[in-house]
Design an enzyme around this catalytic site. Structure first.
Site, PDB file in Angstrom:
ATOM      1  N   PRO A 387     -31.170 -31.130  31.945  1.00  0.00           N
ATOM      2  CA  PRO A 387     -32.127 -30.828  33.458  1.00  0.00           C
ATOM      3  C   PRO A 387     -31.815 -30.187  34.956  1.00  0.00           C
ATOM      4  O   PRO A 387     -30.524 -30.706  35.297  1.00  0.00           O
ATOM      5  CB  PRO A 387     -32.175 -32.361  33.712  1.00  0.00           C
ATOM      6  CG  PRO A 387     -31.965 -33.220  33.122  1.00  0.00           C
ATOM      7  CD  PRO A 387     -30.895 -32.513  32.098  1.00  0.00           C
ATOM      8  N   GLN A 389     -31.025 -29.251  38.920  1.00  0.00           N
ATOM      9  CA  GLN A 389     -31.175 -29.468  40.461  1.00  0.00           C
ATOM     10  C   GLN A 389     -31.429 -31.253  39.960  1.00  0.00           C
ATOM     11  O   GLN A 389     -31.156 -31.962  41.299  1.00  0.00           O
ATOM     12  CB  GLN A 389     -32.355 -29.892  40.957  1.00  0.00           C
ATOM     13  CG  GLN A 389     -32.552 -28.134  41.467  1.00  0.00           C
ATOM     14  CD  GLN A 389     -33.347 -27.709  42.824  1.00  0.00           C
ATOM     15  OE1 GLN A 389     -34.013 -27.749  41.986  1.00  0.00           O
ATOM     16  NE2 GLN A 389     -33.421 -27.723  43.509  1.00  0.00           N
ATOM     17  N   LEU A 392     -26.331 -32.451  36.852  1.00  0.00           N
ATOM     18  CA  LEU A 392     -25.538 -32.130  35.948  1.00  0.00           C
ATOM     19  C   LEU A 392     -25.204 -31.412  35.324  1.00  0.00           C
ATOM     20  O   LEU A 392     -24.654 -30.635  34.350  1.00  0.00           O
ATOM     21  CB  LEU A 392     -26.273 -33.152  34.854  1.00  0.00           C
ATOM     22  CG  LEU A 392     -27.448 -34.300  34.404  1.00  0.00           C
ATOM     23  CD1 LEU A 392     -28.138 -34.551  34.041  1.00  0.00           C
ATOM     24  CD2 LEU A 392     -26.301 -35.235  35.124  1.00  0.00           C
ATOM     25  N   GLY A 394     -26.060 -28.181  35.339  1.00  0.00           N
ATOM     26  CA  GLY A 394     -26.827 -27.090  34.108  1.00  0.00           C
ATOM     27  C   GLY A 394     -26.599 -25.532  34.784  1.00  0.00           C
ATOM     28  O   GLY A 394     -26.190 -24.447  33.302  1.00  0.00           O
ATOM     29  N   SER A 396     -23.520 -23.683  34.757  1.00  0.00           N
ATOM     30  CA  SER A 396     -21.945 -23.882  34.824  1.00  0.00           C
ATOM     31  C   SER A 396     -22.371 -23.490  33.379  1.00  0.00           C
ATOM     32  O   SER A 396     -21.444 -22.705  32.901  1.00  0.00           O
ATOM     33  CB  SER A 396     -20.742 -24.578  35.731  1.00  0.00           C
ATOM     34  OG  SER A 396     -21.048 -25.591  35.230  1.00  0.00           O
ATOM     35  N   ALA A 397     -22.952 -24.675  32.959  1.00  0.00           N
ATOM     36  CA  ALA A 397     -22.812 -24.796  31.221  1.00  0.00           C
ATOM     37  C   ALA A 397     -23.437 -23.550  30.811  1.00  0.00           C
ATOM     38  O   ALA A 397     -22.404 -22.947  29.685  1.00  0.00           O
ATOM     39  CB  ALA A 397     -24.003 -26.259  30.719  1.00  0.00           C
ATOM     40  N   ASP A 442     -16.699 -29.033  37.187  1.00  0.00           N
ATOM     41  CA  ASP A 442     -18.064 -28.675  36.562  1.00  0.00           C
ATOM     42  C   ASP A 442     -17.352 -27.423  36.003  1.00  0.00           C
ATOM     43  O   ASP A 442     -17.817 -27.601  34.496  1.00  0.00           O
ATOM     44  CB  ASP A 442     -19.108 -28.098  36.775  1.00  0.00           C
ATOM     45  CG  ASP A 442     -19.732 -28.928  37.972  1.00  0.00           C
ATOM     46  OD1 ASP A 442     -19.016 -30.254  37.830  1.00  0.00           O
ATOM     47  OD2 ASP A 442     -20.861 -29.150  38.453  1.00  0.00           O
TER      48      ASP A 442
END
Ligand SMILES: *[C@@H]1O[C@H](CO)[C@@H](O)[C@H](O)[C@H]1NC(C)=O
Ligand SMILES: *[C@@H]1O[C@H](CO)[C@@H](O)[C@H](O)[C@H]1NC(C)=O
Ligand SMILES: *[C@@H]1O[C@H](CO)[C@@H](O)[C@H](O)[C@H]1NC(C)=O
Length: 666
Positions: A387, A389, A392, A394, A396-397, A442
């Site tokens: 999800p 903003q 979590l 997102g 950089s994943a 992260d």
């Protein structure tokens, strides 16, 4: 820059053997010079070179030097291949005995064409693996290094050191420390061989003349011996660049060798013909303790979770293609009104820019480090269910998974890009290229996975060049829940000034960050001691401190509401990132179902956290690789991880799969 192709050698052994071959298979090659013999796939050896050299105007002029015996062959070749015939230099020799030697031939071109520029010189009769290097990368690296450059390759086990120029290259600077032309023994030598493939700076060219003056005997007038002499010369620095292809058919070789190496390179081409598709996964992360990111030289404990992930797939293709994601990078809309609605909700930042920026930085990194990349095109596509903003990690994943894909595709390992430096690479992609304001945390957890304690203190960063990253036993994590807002654009969006205050030395912020680091150390102890109540207290303290540092306006109403709800049910809570989501531990597990129901009734998305083990294989799918969490939730008796994941997936299908725009990561 000028390029000089040397094809003036007299390949008399090979020529004689072709002439005398009884099989008759080679009768059509009688008299053909070595560089015009067929290479892999029937294309002539010189064509491979010309194709590699004649790309994107790297060279202002290309010259070819040949002998008088074979001049006609090259004239014919030039006409057929758009090579300027005036750029062919004839050295006048007709036999091996009256040859000039490769350095003599090179000198002839320099004088004949009055060259006063940096020069690349290659032996155009060497066989190599097609597409396995990019000449622009070689030239870029040469220009960066401000010295001379010698291309080298790792010899095959069957090749003898005594047949090549052997180099020792400093692993840090890539400078050649020793050059031994055809050593007369094979033991304990480097396996890196230098071939006639060099770049010389303009100011180094006069050394050619002085070398020839000092070495009148043609036996000494070959490039290997000149290079050995040059490397020893003070004031000259010669660098080595290793290419991922070998080079063969050097010097006086026979028909047997020609056949052998042709077969060898054809096999290689087949083996590497098409790289199989490869998928890399990077997981969402929870900041368990400390300040998110942490760009404030603090300490954090981070956990990767299998609930949400991003996946990037790379496969070889004819052209280089980045595939837009149908949901995240929309290019077609139902109507203008539809476009308006989607743009207002999602903004303009899909994931495609992340792929592009990662590729750009990857090429740049490799060029700077002298890592030569084969010339291969690929297709990259991505998908994500993290999800967006809600902090979590997102975006950089996606960058992390893209980096893993590129490393795999180009056969790079952690020795090419050391693991502790990979998070910095990912951060640079986001900060330098996309202006995403972020810290290292992260990226560290996405590279290492599992549960990791991180220390970003100034002293550590300065002495190591990266943080201190300690993996911890993932079983230490007590059952965690995670809740996040359904529509992050509704949550408060007031920009924090903590960064400016920190940079200007505001004692409250500086002291607060220091305190957060202390809480992290205490949380590490609590985790290791299995002291869950203590951990709960520390999490609450972490949140309260953050709230006082950032203020309620920045924290936002919905975020405060989630924390309040958690506390009503006796659960600890804090943000896993910088807002939009909350994690917690229920002190009394009996309360968990009620807590969950309360969150769901208020429209928040709720899930049970599935920690993601650190893993060796980057491609493990979470469904398969995840062990069920150490969970004891009465409302969810032995819940398997797949069901839990689907609970979120199914109920929140509408909000799933958006990425990017994590611009508020702190
Ligand atoms: C080569 O060019 C430089 C300027 O780039 C000039 O100073 C030098 O004299 C030139 N050398 C010759 C031999 O023409
Ligand atoms: C270069 O230096 C090494 C010792 O450092 C020496 O053994 C070698 O003979 C030298 N080569 C030439 C061509 O001067
Ligand atoms: C990569 O793609 C381009 C066109 O997009 C093509 O010109 C080039 O030859 C391709 N390179 C390789 C190595 O296939």
């Amino acid at each position: 820059m000028i390029c000089v192709i040397l094809v003036a050698g007299h390949g008399r052994v090979l020529e004689d053997e072709i002439k005398n071959d009884a099989s008759g298979c080679y009768s059509n090659l009688e008299g053909v010079p070595k560089s015009l013999l067929p290479g892999v796939g029937g294309k002539r050896i010189l064509d491979f070179w010309w194709e590699a050299i004649n790309t994107r105007q790297v060279f202002s002029d290309v010259y070819l030097v040949t002998n008088a015996d074979k001049y006609k062959y090259y004239e014919r070749w030039a006409t057929a291949n758009d090579f300027p015939v005036d750029n062919i230099v004839n050295d006048g020799s007709t036999t091996y005995e009256n040859r000039l030697g490769s350095v003599g031939d090179f000198d002839l071109v320099l004088r004949n064409k009055k060259i006063n520029d940096s020069v690349m010189v290659v032996a155009g009769d060497m066989l190599f693996q097609d597409h396995n290097f990019d000449i622009t990368q070689v030239v870029d690296y040469f220009k960066r290094k401000q010295g001379e450059l010698a291309i080298c390759y790792e010899m095959e086990p069957t090749e003898l050191s005594r047949s090549r120029g052997i180099v020792d290259v400093c692993p840090v600077t890539n400078r050649i420390t020793h050059f031994t032309e055809k050593p007369n023994h094979d033991e304990a030598m480097s396996r890196l061989a230098s071939v006639v493939f060099y770049c010389f700076r303009k100011q180094t060219l006069p050394t050619i003349t002085s070398y020839l003056n000092d070495h009148p005997n043609v036996v000494e007038r070959n490039f290997g011996m000149y290079m050995e002499w040059l490397v020893n010369k003070s004031g000259i620095e010669v660098y080595g660049m290793k290419l991922p292809t070998g080079f063969q058919l050097i010097g006086q070789v026979g028909l047997h060798e020609y056949k052998k190496w042709l077969e060898y390179f054809s096999d290689k081409q087949l083996q590497q013909g098409v790289k199989e598709a490869f998928t890399a996964t990077a997981y969402a992360r929870l900041g368990l303790m400390g300040n998110p990111s942490d760009g404030f030289h603090g300490k954090t404990i981070s956990l990767s979770i299998a609930n949400f992930w991003a996946e990037v797939t790379i496969k070889e293709s004819e052209r280089l293609i980045l595939v837009p994601h149908p949901l995240n990078d929309p290019t077609e809309f139902g109507s203008l009104g539809d476009l308006h609605g989607i743009s207002r909700k999602e903004g303009y930042f899909g994931g495609l820019r992340l792929l592009q920026a990662t590729c750009k930085k990857f090429y740049q990194y490799c060029s700077e480090q002298g890592i030569a990349l084969p010339k291969r095109n690929f297709t990259l596509k991505y998908d994500t269910n993290i999800p967006r903003q809600v902090g979590l990690a997102g975006s950089s994943a996606i960058v992390t998974a893209t980096l893993k894909c590129l490393m795999h595709f180009f056969d790079l390992t952690n020795s090419d890009i050391p693991q502790p430096m990979q998070p910095q690479f990912i951060l640079n992609v986001e900060v330098d290229e996309l202006f995403i304001n972020a810290g290292l945390q992260d990226r560290v957890i996405q590279i290492y996975q599992g549960l990791v304690y991180m220390d970003f203190s100034r002293e550590v960063m300065r002495s190591k060049g990266h943080g201190e990253y300690q993996p911890m036993e993932i079983g230490l994590v007590p059952p965690l829940w995670l809740a996040f807002v359904r529509n992050p654009s509704d949550s408060g969006k007031i920009h924090s000034n903590a960064r400016q205050r920190f940079d200007s030395g505001d004692p409250e912020v500086v002291g607060g960050m220091k305190k957060l680091a202390e809480l992290t150390d205490q949380a590490k102890e609590a985790l290791e001691a299995g002291d869950v109540p203590r951990l709960c207290d520390l999490m609450n303290e972490n949140f309260d401190l953050r709230r006082s540092l950032y203020g309620d306006d920045v924290i936002g109403e919905l975020n405060l509401r989630m924390v309040e709800l958690a506390r009503q049910f006796g659960s600890s809570s804090k943000f896993p990132g910088s807002g939009g989501a909350v994690i917690g531990i229920c002190r009394d597990p009996e309360q968990l179902p009620f807590l969950k129901a309360a969150f769901q009734e208020e429209g928040f998305v709720f899930c049970h956290v599935i920690p993601k083990q650190e893993s060796v294989a980057a491609t493990n799918h979470p469904h398969i690789s995840t062990t069920p969490p150490p969970h004891d939730d009465p409302a969810h008796p032995p819940n398997n991880s797949e069901e839990k994941w689907q609970e979120v997936e199914v109920t929140e299908a509408g909000d799933k799969a958006t990425s990017g725009n994590d611009q508020n990561l702190d």
